[in-house]
Motif scaffolding. Structure first.
Motif, PDB file in Angstrom:
ATOM      1  N   LYS A 153     106.714 102.201  32.237  1.00 37.32           N
ATOM      2  CA  LYS A 153     106.621 102.146  30.778  1.00 37.32           C
ATOM      3  C   LYS A 153     106.073 100.802  30.315  1.00 37.32           C
ATOM      4  O   LYS A 153     105.281 100.736  29.374  1.00 37.32           O
ATOM      5  CB  LYS A 153     107.979 102.419  30.140  1.00 37.32           C
ATOM      6  CG  LYS A 153     108.398 103.873  30.272  1.00 37.32           C
ATOM      7  CD  LYS A 153     109.748 104.123  29.633  1.00 37.32           C
ATOM      8  CE  LYS A 153     110.141 105.580  29.827  1.00 37.32           C
ATOM      9  NZ  LYS A 153     111.480 105.843  29.275  1.00 37.32           N
ATOM     10  N   HIS A 154     106.478  99.727  30.988  1.00 35.80           N
ATOM     11  CA  HIS A 154     105.952  98.406  30.631  1.00 35.80           C
ATOM     12  C   HIS A 154     104.444  98.348  30.878  1.00 35.80           C
ATOM     13  O   HIS A 154     103.699  97.817  30.058  1.00 35.80           O
ATOM     14  CB  HIS A 154     106.675  97.308  31.417  1.00 35.80           C
ATOM     15  CG  HIS A 154     106.270  95.923  31.037  1.00 35.80           C
ATOM     16  ND1 HIS A 154     106.492  95.390  29.783  1.00 35.80           N
ATOM     17  CD2 HIS A 154     105.636  94.955  31.736  1.00 35.80           C
ATOM     18  CE1 HIS A 154     106.020  94.156  29.739  1.00 35.80           C
ATOM     19  NE2 HIS A 154     105.496  93.867  30.916  1.00 35.80           N
ATOM     20  N   ALA A 155     104.000  98.917  31.988  1.00 35.65           N
ATOM     21  CA  ALA A 155     102.556  98.954  32.286  1.00 35.65           C
ATOM     22  C   ALA A 155     101.806  99.685  31.184  1.00 35.65           C
ATOM     23  O   ALA A 155     100.726  99.246  30.756  1.00 35.65           O
ATOM     24  CB  ALA A 155     102.308  99.614  33.642  1.00 35.65           C
ATOM     25  N   ALA A 156     102.356 100.784  30.704  1.00 32.11           N
ATOM     26  CA  ALA A 156     101.698 101.544  29.637  1.00 32.11           C
ATOM     27  C   ALA A 156     101.594 100.709  28.354  1.00 32.11           C
ATOM     28  O   ALA A 156     100.551 100.703  27.692  1.00 32.11           O
ATOM     29  CB  ALA A 156     102.449 102.844  29.378  1.00 32.11           C
ATOM     30  N   VAL A 157     102.659  99.991  28.015  1.00 28.32           N
ATOM     31  CA  VAL A 157     102.659  99.148  26.821  1.00 28.32           C
ATOM     32  C   VAL A 157     101.625  98.031  26.970  1.00 28.32           C
ATOM     33  O   VAL A 157     100.834  97.766  26.066  1.00 28.32           O
ATOM     34  CB  VAL A 157     104.066  98.557  26.560  1.00 28.32           C
ATOM     35  CG1 VAL A 157     104.023  97.450  25.519  1.00 28.32           C
ATOM     36  CG2 VAL A 157     105.029  99.649  26.134  1.00 28.32           C
ATOM     37  N   VAL A 158     101.630  97.369  28.127  1.00 26.60           N
ATOM     38  CA  VAL A 158     100.684  96.274  28.363  1.00 26.60           C
ATOM     39  C   VAL A 158      99.252  96.772  28.262  1.00 26.60           C
ATOM     40  O   VAL A 158      98.417  96.170  27.580  1.00 26.60           O
ATOM     41  CB  VAL A 158     100.935  95.615  29.740  1.00 26.60           C
ATOM     42  CG1 VAL A 158      99.810  94.663  30.103  1.00 26.60           C
ATOM     43  CG2 VAL A 158     102.281  94.905  29.757  1.00 26.60           C
ATOM     44  N   ARG A 159      98.952  97.884  28.891  1.00 25.83           N
ATOM     45  CA  ARG A 159      97.573  98.386  28.893  1.00 25.83           C
ATOM     46  C   ARG A 159      97.136  98.853  27.508  1.00 25.83           C
ATOM     47  O   ARG A 159      95.973  98.684  27.132  1.00 25.83           O
ATOM     48  CB  ARG A 159      97.421  99.473  29.945  1.00 25.83           C
ATOM     49  CG  ARG A 159      97.530  98.841  31.336  1.00 25.83           C
ATOM     50  CD  ARG A 159      97.557  99.797  32.453  1.00 25.83           C
ATOM     51  NE  ARG A 159      97.899  99.070  33.682  1.00 25.83           N
ATOM     52  CZ  ARG A 159      98.397  99.622  34.752  1.00 25.83           C
ATOM     53  NH1 ARG A 159      98.600 100.922  34.791  1.00 25.83           N
ATOM     54  NH2 ARG A 159      98.690  98.894  35.806  1.00 25.83           N
ATOM     55  N   LEU A 160      98.049  99.389  26.734  1.00 27.43           N
ATOM     56  CA  LEU A 160      97.733  99.764  25.358  1.00 27.43           C
ATOM     57  C   LEU A 160      97.424  98.511  24.535  1.00 27.43           C
ATOM     58  O   LEU A 160      96.437  98.464  23.797  1.00 27.43           O
ATOM     59  CB  LEU A 160      98.895 100.534  24.736  1.00 27.43           C
ATOM     60  CG  LEU A 160      98.714 100.977  23.285  1.00 27.43           C
ATOM     61  CD1 LEU A 160      97.568 101.973  23.164  1.00 27.43           C
ATOM     62  CD2 LEU A 160     100.004 101.600  22.763  1.00 27.43           C
ATOM     63  N   ARG A 161      98.252  97.493  24.681  1.00 29.88           N
ATOM     64  CA  ARG A 161      98.010  96.248  23.950  1.00 29.88           C
ATOM     65  C   ARG A 161      96.747  95.555  24.441  1.00 29.88           C
ATOM     66  O   ARG A 161      96.025  94.938  23.654  1.00 29.88           O
ATOM     67  CB  ARG A 161      99.218  95.332  24.055  1.00 29.88           C
ATOM     68  CG  ARG A 161     100.404  95.977  23.303  1.00 29.88           C
ATOM     69  CD  ARG A 161     101.475  95.062  22.876  1.00 29.88           C
ATOM     70  NE  ARG A 161     101.004  93.966  22.072  1.00 29.88           N
ATOM     71  CZ  ARG A 161     101.692  92.827  21.943  1.00 29.88           C
ATOM     72  NH1 ARG A 161     102.840  92.680  22.558  1.00 29.88           N
ATOM     73  NH2 ARG A 161     101.230  91.848  21.196  1.00 29.88           N
TER      74      ARG A 161
ATOM     75  N   HIS B 286      96.926  89.079  25.911  1.00 28.75           N
ATOM     76  CA  HIS B 286      96.603  87.682  26.206  1.00 28.75           C
ATOM     77  C   HIS B 286      95.700  87.174  25.087  1.00 28.75           C
ATOM     78  O   HIS B 286      95.058  87.973  24.398  1.00 28.75           O
ATOM     79  CB  HIS B 286      95.866  87.574  27.546  1.00 28.75           C
ATOM     80  CG  HIS B 286      96.690  87.960  28.736  1.00 28.75           C
ATOM     81  ND1 HIS B 286      97.785  87.248  29.161  1.00 28.75           N
ATOM     82  CD2 HIS B 286      96.572  88.997  29.607  1.00 28.75           C
ATOM     83  CE1 HIS B 286      98.304  87.817  30.239  1.00 28.75           C
ATOM     84  NE2 HIS B 286      97.598  88.883  30.527  1.00 28.75           N
ATOM     85  N   PRO B 287      95.619  85.841  24.905  1.00 26.83           N
ATOM     86  CA  PRO B 287      94.708  85.317  23.879  1.00 26.83           C
ATOM     87  C   PRO B 287      93.280  85.817  24.120  1.00 26.83           C
ATOM     88  O   PRO B 287      92.842  85.924  25.271  1.00 26.83           O
ATOM     89  CB  PRO B 287      94.793  83.797  24.072  1.00 26.83           C
ATOM     90  CG  PRO B 287      96.129  83.570  24.706  1.00 26.83           C
ATOM     91  CD  PRO B 287      96.355  84.774  25.580  1.00 26.83           C
TER      92      PRO B 287
END
Length: 125
Positions: free
Chosen positions: A94-102, A109-110
């Motif tokens: 689930k964290h991977a999905a959130v990171v990839r969406l963001r 990241h900046p």
């Protein structure tokens, strides 16, 4: 309990298997030292620190996860720490999905870091 050297070796094996890309954000990571990473991507040492390679437990040790190859992936220190700082941490998938969406929205990241690192994928330095 496995020694720190064992976890270090598991981290390196995972990073090699992942082509030295973070399990979550899929950007390059560095391992031994940031000098070459800094030179290649022309970012500040503070920003480069985000991409230090860490061992990430897919099943957290606090939930019974072990220091074994199947449970270890390589993640940049920023993605790893962000997962575990949450009040209610998500599981790795689930964290991977959130990171990839963001990431897709340019909000993880900046922007200058994402642009510099996305230009060229590299082996660890």
């Amino acid at each position: 309990m496995p020694s720190k050297n064992t976890l270090k070796e598991l981290r390196r094996q995972a990073a090699q298997k992942q082509a030295w890309l973070c399990f979550y954000c899929q950007l390059p990571m560095w391992d031994a030292g940031p000098t070459e990473f800094l030179a290649q991507y022309a970012i500040s040492p503070a920003l480069a620190k985000r991409f230090q390679c860490t061992a990430e437990h897919l099943e957290a040790k606090s939930d019974g996860g072990k220091d074994v190859q199947i449970n270890i992936v390589a993640a940049c220190i920023f993605c790893n720490a962000t997962r575990h700082k949450a009040k209610y941490p998500l599981n790795a998938t689930k964290h991977a999905a959130v990171v990839r969406l963001r990431m897709a929205k340019g909000k993880w990241h900046p922007p200058q870091v994402m642009a510099a690192l996305a230009k060229r994928r590299m082996a660890p330095v």
